[in-house]
Design an enzyme around this catalytic site. Structure first.
Site, short mmCIF file in Angstrom:
data_model
loop_
_atom_site.label_atom_id
_atom_site.label_comp_id
_atom_site.label_asym_id
_atom_site.label_seq_id
_atom_site.Cartn_x
_atom_site.Cartn_y
_atom_site.Cartn_z
N GLY A 185 -46.57 2.14 3.19
CA GLY A 185 -47.50 2.92 3.99
C GLY A 185 -47.16 2.91 5.47
N GLY A 186 -45.87 2.79 5.81
CA GLY A 186 -45.44 2.89 7.21
C GLY A 186 -45.27 4.36 7.58
N SER A 187 -44.61 4.60 8.71
CA SER A 187 -44.51 5.98 9.22
C SER A 187 -43.77 6.89 8.24
CB SER A 187 -43.83 5.99 10.59
OG SER A 187 -42.55 5.39 10.52
N ASN B 179 -32.79 2.00 6.01
CA ASN B 179 -31.70 1.96 6.98
C ASN B 179 -30.72 0.88 6.59
OD1 ASN B 179 -32.13 3.92 8.97
ND2 ASN B 179 -33.73 2.67 9.94
N ALA C 287 -40.71 9.79 13.20
CA ALA C 287 -42.12 9.70 12.79
C ALA C 287 -42.75 8.50 13.47
CB ALA C 287 -42.23 9.54 11.29
N LYS D 228 -24.85 6.75 8.67
CA LYS D 228 -26.16 6.40 9.23
C LYS D 228 -26.13 4.98 9.81
CE LYS D 228 -30.69 6.67 9.82
NZ LYS D 228 -31.92 7.10 9.25
N ASN E 168 -27.10 3.69 13.55
CA ASN E 168 -28.08 2.62 13.77
C ASN E 168 -27.48 1.42 14.49
OD1 ASN E 168 -30.38 3.81 12.67
ND2 ASN E 168 -29.76 3.29 10.60
N ASN F 77 -33.38 7.07 23.23
CA ASN F 77 -32.08 7.32 22.60
C ASN F 77 -31.08 8.06 23.49
OD1 ASN F 77 -33.34 6.12 20.49
ND2 ASN F 77 -33.21 7.85 19.08
N SER G 220 -36.55 2.84 16.41
CA SER G 220 -37.41 1.95 15.62
C SER G 220 -37.22 0.49 16.05
CB SER G 220 -37.11 2.10 14.13
OG SER G 220 -35.75 1.79 13.89
#
Lengths: 290, 290
Positions: B8-10, B96, B120, B175, B179, B193, B241
């Site tokens: 239930g995170g972003s 990630n 998000a 990705k 990151n 960023n 994040s």
């Protein structure tokens, strides 16, 4: 002795204050305002009530002195070297890093080098807090060692010790290693000096920076690492000068410290490169924010 | 389709909101409070007035779904893998880094991997802001490609595109490089960023981090560097994040990102080592301050 101190920052004020007891000290400053306030009120050590009597002049009014202490930042040395050929008094340079050493060859006076292990914080134009009791070490660069010995015997006092060293290169190298480790990391992480040893992750990076610096300067790594840890522990509550410079949006000594190592390394020193660019990045970020 | 979204995170809230239009979505959360508020009010996208109808259950109440999206952080994956053998629905992992890939071998269901390129921000337990329009890319890990193709055709929609990729390893690698460069540097310097390309000193470090990451993953450096710059530019206002995690004192994905590279490198990667230790240092500093 008639002593001239060039530079009205924290170290210039501290030295002027202590040496004014027993010597005739003139501090040379850049701003008319600071000259006035010192001439009017003297210099005050924050833990003492009574101000100390010190004269102040502007740098360009440099008069004949028995010796000169140079207490400006390393990056300001180039601006004032032309002054020194006027009177040719013996000169003691007290900068961090080693970048200034390349500028000393053209000076005709006798040159000595020193490092400052005191903590000091400038409170205002004529007040300085002595935040860390340390000492000053001096060595000859091209000057007469017996002259230096004579002068040290006159300056040295129990609450403000001045010690003679044999080898300026290893003396400055040792200090450079400490600065190359403690300064950028405390500024980057926004932590006091003690975190270099108490935060194990900062410590991991510190060790690598120390290894690179010792390597470039041809010094023994484990000896230097022990010295870095000792200084971090002795000054654990202190905010490093580079952290202060970053916080206050001032020019740092990054070029004279990490920049010197990068310039003199004959192979990659990636941790130093990361640290050097970090300080430049923080400076730019701060500039754009202000 | 009956779709289960775990976390239930972003990202979990965002996916549940968009897929609830046309699918029967259940979001699985850890806390009773969040379950209740979602069941009572639905999930709201911050730019829309009307909430979307999504059911919520606790993770341990996992029911039979046609497919499951796993939207927990990489370091939480190990805690929930035992659940997956209960119903054996096809599973799409959206973490990630690559650390979670080692945990997928023991899962009996069909496993797919994905990456999320949306921005998000979770506003509260049932509201999420869609701060950057991107997409989701998915590829098969050990699952049936035609099944994935069929599912993608049902999920894909113009305002929430989902694309099929051929090679999970290069997809995740690409990705991971982004990151490994953007996350630690934005957190370390406290910048959005875009500073990765606009601050030339951060950019110098970023390039070295990119080189090391591409090297460890066997990817082409200049292709990856162009990709990093493109993402930094497209998300220039965003707070990464990892920066958010550091600011809010939460566990970061440092282990899954830089830690993964350090673990899989067969030679020194000093810039990554510096960055990895920096994030750990900041976390510890923050912990001791709170």
């Amino acid at each position: 002795m008639k002593i001239g101190v060039i530079g009205g920052g924290s170290i210039g004020l501290l030295i002027s204050a202590y040496l004014s007891d027993g010597h005739e000290v003139t501090i040379y400053v850049r701003r008319q305002e600071q000259k006035q306030v010192i001439n009017e009120y003297g210099i005050r050590l924050a833990h003492q009530r009574e101000p100390l009597s010190v004269s102040a002049l502007l740098t360009e009014e440099l008069a004949k002195e028995d010796c000169l202490f140079i207490c400006v930042k390393q990056f300001q040395v180039a601006n004032i070297t032309p002054l020194f050929n006027k009177h040719q008094s013996p000169i003691i340079f007290l900068q961090n890093g080693m970048g200034h050493v390349d500028l000393l060859r053209d000076i005709q006076a006798q040159v000595f080098l020193g490092i400052v292990e005191h903590g000091a914080r400038k409170i205002n134009d004529h007040t300085v807090a002595h935040t860390g009791k340390g000492g000053i070490r001096v060595a000859s660069y091209n000057g007469d060692r017996s002259l230096l010995e004579m002068m040290v015997s006159k300056w040295d006092r129990p609450d403000f010790p001045i010690e003679l060293e044999d080898d300026w290169l290893s003396m400055l190298g040792k200090k450079l290693v400490v600065n190359a480790v403690i300064n950028p990391l405390t500024a980057l992480f926004g932590v006091p000096n003690g975190d270099i040893i108490t935060n194990p992750y900062i410590s991991t990076i510190a060790l690598e920076l120390c290894r690179e610096a010792a390597d470039v300067l041809g010094l023994d790594f484990s000896e230097q690492w022990n010295h870095v840890k000792e200084i971090a522990s002795n000054t654990k509550e202190n905010m490093s000068s580079m952290w202060k410079d970053i916080e206050e949006g001032r020019q740092t000594e990054n070029e004279a410290i990490s920049g010197y190592l990068l310039h003199h390394a004959n192979h990659d020193i990636p941790f130093t490169q990361f640290a050097y660019n970090s300080i430049k990045a923080l400076r730019l970020k701060k500039e754009l924010m202000d």
